[in-house]
Write a protein that holds these residues in place. Structure first.
Motif, PDB file in Angstrom:
ATOM      1  N   ALA A   1       5.691  31.778  12.884  1.00 35.09           N
ATOM      2  CA  ALA A   1       4.914  32.519  13.876  1.00 35.09           C
ATOM      3  C   ALA A   1       5.159  34.009  13.703  1.00 35.09           C
ATOM      4  N   ASN A   2       4.319  34.796  14.354  1.00 39.82           N
ATOM      5  CA  ASN A   2       4.458  36.250  14.294  1.00 39.82           C
ATOM      6  C   ASN A   2       4.921  36.807  15.643  1.00 39.82           C
ATOM      7  N   THR A   3       5.706  35.996  16.346  1.00 38.39           N
ATOM      8  CA  THR A   3       6.215  36.378  17.662  1.00 38.39           C
ATOM      9  C   THR A   3       7.095  37.620  17.551  1.00 38.39           C
ATOM     10  N   ALA A   4       6.922  38.538  18.479  1.00 40.71           N
ATOM     11  CA  ALA A   4       7.739  39.755  18.473  1.00 40.71           C
ATOM     12  C   ALA A   4       9.189  39.412  18.775  1.00 40.71           C
TER      13      ALA A   4
ATOM     14  N   THR B   1      13.561  29.964  -4.816  1.00 46.96           N
ATOM     15  CA  THR B   1      12.210  30.287  -4.351  1.00 46.96           C
ATOM     16  C   THR B   1      11.972  29.804  -2.924  1.00 46.96           C
ATOM     17  N   ASN B   2      11.631  30.747  -2.051  1.00 48.56           N
ATOM     18  CA  ASN B   2      11.247  30.458  -0.670  1.00 48.56           C
ATOM     19  C   ASN B   2      10.052  31.337  -0.347  1.00 48.56           C
ATOM     20  N   GLN B   3       8.862  30.880  -0.764  1.00 49.12           N
ATOM     21  CA  GLN B   3       7.653  31.671  -0.554  1.00 49.12           C
ATOM     22  C   GLN B   3       7.429  31.956   0.931  1.00 49.12           C
ATOM     23  N   ALA B   4       7.788  30.999   1.777  1.00 45.61           N
ATOM     24  CA  ALA B   4       7.461  31.100   3.197  1.00 45.61           C
ATOM     25  C   ALA B   4       8.079  32.338   3.851  1.00 45.61           C
ATOM     26  N   ILE B   5       9.323  32.669   3.501  1.00 46.13           N
ATOM     27  CA  ILE B   5       9.942  33.821   4.165  1.00 46.13           C
ATOM     28  C   ILE B   5       9.267  35.119   3.736  1.00 46.13           C
ATOM     29  N   GLY B   6       8.841  35.207   2.471  1.00 43.63           N
ATOM     30  CA  GLY B   6       8.102  36.385   2.038  1.00 43.63           C
ATOM     31  C   GLY B   6       6.767  36.501   2.759  1.00 43.63           C
ATOM     32  N   ILE B   7       6.073  35.364   2.904  1.00 43.75           N
ATOM     33  CA  ILE B   7       4.781  35.357   3.583  1.00 43.75           C
ATOM     34  C   ILE B   7       4.949  35.750   5.052  1.00 43.75           C
ATOM     35  N   ALA B   8       5.994  35.217   5.695  1.00 49.83           N
ATOM     36  CA  ALA B   8       6.236  35.544   7.101  1.00 49.83           C
ATOM     37  C   ALA B   8       6.445  37.043   7.289  1.00 49.83           C
ATOM     38  N   TRP B   9       7.177  37.677   6.384  1.00 50.37           N
ATOM     39  CA  TRP B   9       7.417  39.120   6.514  1.00 50.37           C
ATOM     40  C   TRP B   9       6.207  39.931   6.077  1.00 50.37           C
ATOM     41  N   GLY B  10       5.375  39.374   5.179  1.00 53.91           N
ATOM     42  CA  GLY B  10       4.108  40.037   4.893  1.00 53.91           C
ATOM     43  C   GLY B  10       3.250  40.123   6.139  1.00 53.91           C
TER      44      GLY B  10
ATOM     45  N   CYS C   1       0.620  29.705   6.811  1.00 50.45           N
ATOM     46  CA  CYS C   1      -0.574  30.279   6.185  1.00 50.45           C
ATOM     47  C   CYS C   1      -1.817  30.043   7.037  1.00 50.45           C
ATOM     48  N   ASP C   2      -1.918  28.868   7.638  1.00 49.38           N
ATOM     49  CA  ASP C   2      -3.064  28.587   8.508  1.00 49.38           C
ATOM     50  C   ASP C   2      -3.112  29.578   9.672  1.00 49.38           C
ATOM     51  N   ALA C   3      -1.947  29.879  10.231  1.00 49.82           N
ATOM     52  CA  ALA C   3      -1.893  30.830  11.353  1.00 49.82           C
ATOM     53  C   ALA C   3      -2.287  32.236  10.894  1.00 49.82           C
ATOM     54  N   ILE C   4      -1.872  32.616   9.698  1.00 54.50           N
ATOM     55  CA  ILE C   4      -2.200  33.946   9.172  1.00 54.50           C
ATOM     56  C   ILE C   4      -3.701  34.076   8.958  1.00 54.50           C
ATOM     57  N   LYS C   5      -4.311  33.075   8.352  1.00 54.59           N
ATOM     58  CA  LYS C   5      -5.756  33.129   8.100  1.00 54.59           C
ATOM     59  C   LYS C   5      -6.545  33.110   9.410  1.00 54.59           C
ATOM     60  N   ALA C   6      -6.029  32.392  10.395  1.00 53.86           N
ATOM     61  CA  ALA C   6      -6.682  32.385  11.704  1.00 53.86           C
ATOM     62  C   ALA C   6      -6.596  33.747  12.385  1.00 53.86           C
TER      63      ALA C   6
ATOM     64  N   ALA D   1      -4.396  30.170   0.165  1.00 55.80           N
ATOM     65  CA  ALA D   1      -5.461  31.115  -0.158  1.00 55.80           C
ATOM     66  C   ALA D   1      -6.644  30.947   0.798  1.00 55.80           C
ATOM     67  N   SER D   2      -7.283  32.050   1.110  1.00 56.74           N
ATOM     68  CA  SER D   2      -8.488  31.996   1.927  1.00 56.74           C
ATOM     69  C   SER D   2      -9.597  31.274   1.173  1.00 56.74           C
ATOM     70  N   SER D   3     -10.599  30.803   1.900  1.00 55.89           N
ATOM     71  CA  SER D   3     -11.723  30.132   1.261  1.00 55.89           C
ATOM     72  C   SER D   3     -12.532  31.144   0.459  1.00 55.89           C
ATOM     73  N   GLY D   4     -13.176  30.656  -0.570  1.00 58.45           N
ATOM     74  CA  GLY D   4     -13.994  31.542  -1.397  1.00 58.45           C
ATOM     75  C   GLY D   4     -13.532  31.544  -2.831  1.00 58.45           C
ATOM     76  N   SER D   5     -14.418  31.984  -3.707  1.00 59.73           N
ATOM     77  CA  SER D   5     -14.133  31.998  -5.134  1.00 59.73           C
ATOM     78  C   SER D   5     -13.122  33.079  -5.480  1.00 59.73           C
ATOM     79  N   GLY D   6     -12.134  32.716  -6.301  1.00 58.96           N
ATOM     80  CA  GLY D   6     -11.187  33.695  -6.822  1.00 58.96           C
ATOM     81  C   GLY D   6     -10.026  34.030  -5.926  1.00 58.96           C
ATOM     82  N   THR D   7      -9.909  33.383  -4.770  1.00 54.65           N
ATOM     83  CA  THR D   7      -8.780  33.705  -3.894  1.00 54.65           C
ATOM     84  C   THR D   7      -7.494  33.037  -4.367  1.00 54.65           C
ATOM     85  N   PHE D   8      -7.590  31.914  -5.100  1.00 54.74           N
ATOM     86  CA  PHE D   8      -6.430  31.316  -5.759  1.00 54.74           C
ATOM     87  C   PHE D   8      -6.641  31.395  -7.256  1.00 54.74           C
ATOM     88  N   GLN D   9      -5.626  31.899  -7.963  1.00 57.63           N
ATOM     89  CA  GLN D   9      -5.691  31.969  -9.419  1.00 57.63           C
ATOM     90  C   GLN D   9      -4.437  31.340 -10.007  1.00 57.63           C
TER      91      GLN D   9
END
Length: 556
Positions: A347-350, A417-426, A491-496, A522-530
């Motif tokens: 979550a992005n809770t303060a 590798t822990n992608q989730a913590i990087g994504i959370a801080w992004g 990721c679902d929460a971020i895209k929402a 990745a978001s929906s659409g062409s080229g968002t995942f490579q």
């Protein structure tokens, strides 16, 4: 022409039926033929007009983009010049037959504080095959296309894999060059301060916030009674006995109740007197104190109505409960944090300063070490670079760009590798209200687009919880990969939250399976995942993302 050939066929069929002499069939068909002929003809003519308008719209969209490029190169362009350029581009693009009286006009609106725009209008006439018999020789079509730029500001969080495997095959070197190039090009596109902000989030198992990070937002201790506590105070400090490196191991070891004795035999042979000036049991128990201090012997004390208290001798006791753990001073923390308590990790809770709840909003401190290497320590040969919050690429003469590119070029490959913590801080870096690294507030006069770019060369292998992975592989929870399952929710929460997410999997020679979690993020659409299979393709993957981020906005 298709319409004329169909008309001739209908005429021949009608003539044959008119000559028929069986009952009233010929007469009835002739009467019905008139409205049928009108309906079919109208549909054919209308479909031709729609096709012509669709082709015109596609051409005008391209024309608007091309004129916009010209206007950016020549900000003093007049509407007459814009129309001339638009007509030239349209003539080269539009090849639809059957249209006449084509008129193309364009207007250019320079930036007056809310962005620039080019609007291209087109109109034409489409000849009819059927409706002409009803008096409609032509059908008019028209459409327009508008491109806008300079009124949209962009914020990009770059979440980049700094794990140990990035050292293989030159991946880290190629990623640093590609990321530097992308940031540099974004800076070139920014015309004024505030146009483009970029944050950098290097990640491994943990992320590094830097030793100067506001410590009010740090969780130092685990709740009392926690099994396997993993926060700072429980894992950084000194034990009163021995060399235990954690609070748990310190408090669980046997020790003597009398300090200074390190074996059971020596402990139980020792003792301590209630009056510390006596060091043997006999001298201790043979002495005491009188309630009237002028009397120093038992007999003189009691004969003068005093109360005599004999000294006591306590034999040493061996066992647990006689050790103490002293946490290290928090000023020695080097800046690394691990995943927040669940479910704040997705979550992005303060964070709330001073939050002492068992499930806390704060960020748990941890020294990220493997063997003798402390990845959080700036003097380490392999140092996990600190996060750079949202930085204006145009501010202060380009110092923001220099800060980012320097940090990118200083990145080192470290641990698991822990992608989730990087994504959370992004996500934290894109938030305009959450302390401690809020992005600057957004000017209501502009439209903002938020992006996250995630690059990783492998599959998740570990995070804060040992039951989720061991650094080499990820475990399964309820039939799903443990870390991936939580990352998907994140990721679902971020895209929402209206953030466009691009993901890149660097999968050299397809040694790993295609990452389903990076595809899902990745978001929906062409080229968002490579998925790329060579380090040399990293630059191209970043270039593809840059193209999507910087493309002009088109409206009809």
């Amino acid at each position: 022409m298709f319409g004329k050939s169909l008309l001739n066929s209908v005429r021949h069929a009608a003539a044959s039926l008119i000559r028929a002499d069986r009952g009233n069939v010929a007469m009835m068909f002739a009467i019905a033929l008139v409205p049928m002929f009108g309906i079919i003809g109208t549909a054919i003519d209308y479909s031709r007009a729609v096709a012509a308008r669709t082709a015109m719209q596609a051409a005008l969209d391209t024309v608007a983009l091309m004129v916009s490029k010209d206007a950016q190169a020549n900000p003093s362009m007049t509407s007459a010049q814009a129309t001339t350029a638009a007509q030239k581009y349209f003539n080269a693009l539009y090849k639809e037959g059957g249209t006449t009286d084509v008129v193309i006009t364009a207007t250019y609106t320079p930036n007056s504080g809310k962005g620039s725009a080019v609007q291209v209008n087109g109109s034409a006439s489409v000849a009819t095959d059927f409706l002409r018999y009803a008096g409609y020789v032509d059908m008019d079509i028209g459409t327009s296309s508008t491109t806008k730029w300079g009124n949209t500001r962009k914020r990009v969080a770059m979440v980049l894999d700094n794990t140990g495997s990035m050292s293989d095959n030159g991946k880290m070197t190629k990623m640093k060059a590609a990321a530097t190039d992308m940031v540099t090009q974004l800076a070139a596109l920014a015309k004024t301060p505030g146009d483009v902000y970029v944050s950098l989030v290097p990640f491994a198992k943990n992320v590094n916030l830097g030793a100067d990070f506001d410590k009010r937002y740090i969780k130092w201790s685990s709740p009392a009674g926690t099994s396997n506590p993993d926060t700072w105070d429980e894992n950084n400090g000194t034990c009163s006995v021995g060399s235990s490196s954690t609070k748990t191991s310190c408090l669980s070891q046997n020790a003597c109740s009398i300090p200074g004795y390190t074996s059971k035999n020596s402990c139980q042979s020792a003792g301590v007197c209630s009056n510390t000036q006596y060091t043997s049991q006999s001298s201790c128990t043979g002495a005491g104190t009188c309630s009237k201090p002028q009397y120093t012997s038992k007999s003189s004390c009691q004969s003068n109505s005093g109360t005599w208290t004999a000294n006591t001798w306590t034999t040493g006791s061996w066992g647990k409960g006689y050790t103490t753990w002293t946490p290290s001073d928090h000023s020695k923390w080097n800046g690394c944090v691990m995943d927040r308590d669940q479910d704040y990790d997705i979550a992005n809770t303060a964070p709330v300063p001073g939050d002492t709840s068992d499930v806390s909003t704060l960020f748990p401190a941890q020294e990220y070490t493997q063997g003798s290497t402390n990845y959080c320590k700036s003097s380490s040969n392999t140092y996990l670079q600190p996060i750079i919050p949202m930085t204006d690429l145009q501010a202060n003469g380009g110092s923001g760009l220099t800060k980012l590119t320097t940090a990118i070029n200083n990145m080192d490959p470290t641990g698991g590798t822990n992608q989730a913590i990087g994504i959370a801080w992004g996500w934290q870096s894109l938030n305009t209200t959450n302390a401690p690294i809020p992005a600057p507030s957004k000017d209501p006069n502009y439209t903002y687009q938020d992006y996250m770019v995630i690059l990783s060369d492998g599959l998740n292998t570990q995070n804060r919880w040992p039951s989720y992975g061991n650094g080499s592989s990820q475990y399964t929870c309820n039939g799903q990969p443990c870390i991936d399952a939580r990352q998907k929710k994140l990721c679902d929460a971020i895209k929402a939250n209206n953030i466009t997410v691009f993901t890149i999997q660097v999968n050299i020679n397809k040694a790993d399976p295609t990452s389903s979690i990076l595809q899902s993020c990745a978001s929906s659409g062409s080229g968002t995942f490579q998925e790329i299979t060579s380090p040399n393709d990293i630059a191209g993957a970043f270039a593809n993302i840059l193209l999507q981020i910087t493309r002009l906005q088109i409206s009809h």
